[in-house]
Design a protein around this motif. Structure first.
Motif, PDB file in Angstrom:
ATOM      1  N   ARG A   1       0.740  -1.267   0.094  1.00  0.00           N
ATOM      2  CA  ARG A   1      -0.020  -0.122   0.186  1.00  0.00           C
ATOM      3  C   ARG A   1       0.835   1.276  -0.076  1.00  0.00           C
TER       4      ARG A   1
ATOM      5  N   GLN B   1       0.987   4.006  -2.807  1.00  0.00           N
ATOM      6  CA  GLN B   1       0.523   5.531  -2.520  1.00  0.00           C
ATOM      7  C   GLN B   1       1.504   6.362  -2.831  1.00  0.00           C
ATOM      8  N   SER B   2       2.641   5.837  -2.700  1.00  0.00           N
ATOM      9  CA  SER B   2       4.035   6.777  -3.050  1.00  0.00           C
ATOM     10  C   SER B   2       3.900   6.908  -4.642  1.00  0.00           C
TER      11      SER B   2
END
Length: 341
Positions: free
Chosen positions: A181, A185-186
């Motif tokens: 995750r 997200q990065s």
């Protein structure tokens, strides 16, 4: 395709039954070939240590380790070379020995989440497009499966590309769902939502020609086998053999694009885990040249054996299960219609 009064398609099967047949085939195929896919991706994703002054993340199959080498020699005392695989059998043995047999099915949940809808979209679209083209031009032209296969695969690849990215990351090295995750997200924060379609280009270059070649050869081989054995309709065995042969040919011809796709998708992993901005990927052609310069022509065919071993039975299982499912529902619909007379 038009429907008859009974609610079945002219081919004797409803859209929902067609989806059930393809979904069941996808389930069986995924369970069987996921270990081969894991080995293929591990062989393609093998890294060599970075040069001096670089920080890097490597995985030995059990956990990730962050190292910062100030020079080429200072880290040799405490840096253990990650497990290297010399071939397909060696990869199977070492993954089972050091990570456990369950690791061979790593990435199975997203594989199933991806495979079932993708296969339903793909096979249903192919059949519909093929029959539509045949009806519109009133021809059994041999190029129709080629066109229908290419168009159907293009749509399916676009829909499931983000799930393919997640699956590749989970199989290339062990990641917890939290790490996965954070990685995603990065990527979205740095490059936007389009970063989830990273690898779409080489995937299309691999899968669309693969699909076109596969369906073209499948229809030819199936017709030839039916002629040889004097069959009016393909049996389970004929579909199985035709699927294996056509899948093998298509897999060999498109393997370099599979290598590029895997490399492009897993390149997000190391620096994104460290929350460091990643450089933009080169074009597919430049990346192929880079792989060839570093590893030779053989580098473009990394994972050749596990891909062929995977694709041949996968195509055979998928198409034969799908055709068997369609035949089952056709007979069921016919018996139901007769009983209602």
């Amino acid at each position: 395709m038009a429907e008859n009064p009974s609610g079945s398609l002219l081919g004797g099967i409803t859209p929902m039954q067609q989806m059930l047949a393809s979904g069941t085939g996808a389930l069986f195929t995924s369970l069987f070939v996921t270990p081969l896919d894991v080995v293929k991706i591990r062989l393609q994703a093998q890294r060599t240590p970075f040069s001096k002054g670089k920080c890097f993340l490597y995985c030995n199959g059990l956990m990730d380790h962050l190292y910062v080498c100030q020079n080429g020699n200072s880290c040799t005392a405490w840096y253990k070379t990650p497990t290297r695989f010399t071939g397909t059998l060696d990869a199977f043995v070492k993954i089972i020995r050091y990570e456990g047999i369950r690791s061979l099915w790593s990435g199975l949940p997203p594989t199933l989440v991806m495979a079932v809808p993708a296969t339903v979209i793909y096979f249903t679209s192919y059949d519909q497009l093929r029959d539509f083209l045949r009806a519109r031009i009133d021809s059994q032209g041999r190029y129709i499966p080629l066109v229908a296969g290419a168009v159907a695969r293009l749509g399916a690849v676009t829909v499931i590309s983000p799930l393919e990215l997640i699956r590749t990351k989970m199989q290339s090295r062990q990641l917890s769902y939290h790490e996965l995750r954070v990685c995603i997200q990065s990527a979205v924060a740095q490059d936007g939502w389009l970063s989830l379609w990273r690898g779409w280009g080489p995937t299309v270059l691999r899968d669309v020609p693969f699909s076109a070649l596969y369906w073209y050869n499948y229809e030819l081989v199936k017709e030839w086998l039916c002629t040889q054995f004097h069959l009016t309709k393909a049996t389970f065995t004929v579909s199985f053999a035709a699927g294996a042969i056509s899948g093998t040919v298509a897999a060999i011809l498109t393997l370099p694009f599979d290598v590029v796709k895997t490399q492009r998708q897993i390149e997000l992993g190391d620096m994104e885990t460290l929350q460091v901005t990643t450089p933009r990927s080169s074009s597919t052609w430049l990346l192929m040249q880079k792989i060839r310069a570093e590893s030779g022509t053989r580098g473009l065919f990394a994972g050749f054996l596990p891909r062929v071993i995977k694709v041949a039975p996968a195509c055979a299982i998928m198409i034969s299960t799908y055709e068997f499912g369609k035949t089952f529902f056709q007979k069921m619909n016919q018996e139901r219609q007769l009983s209602n007379l």
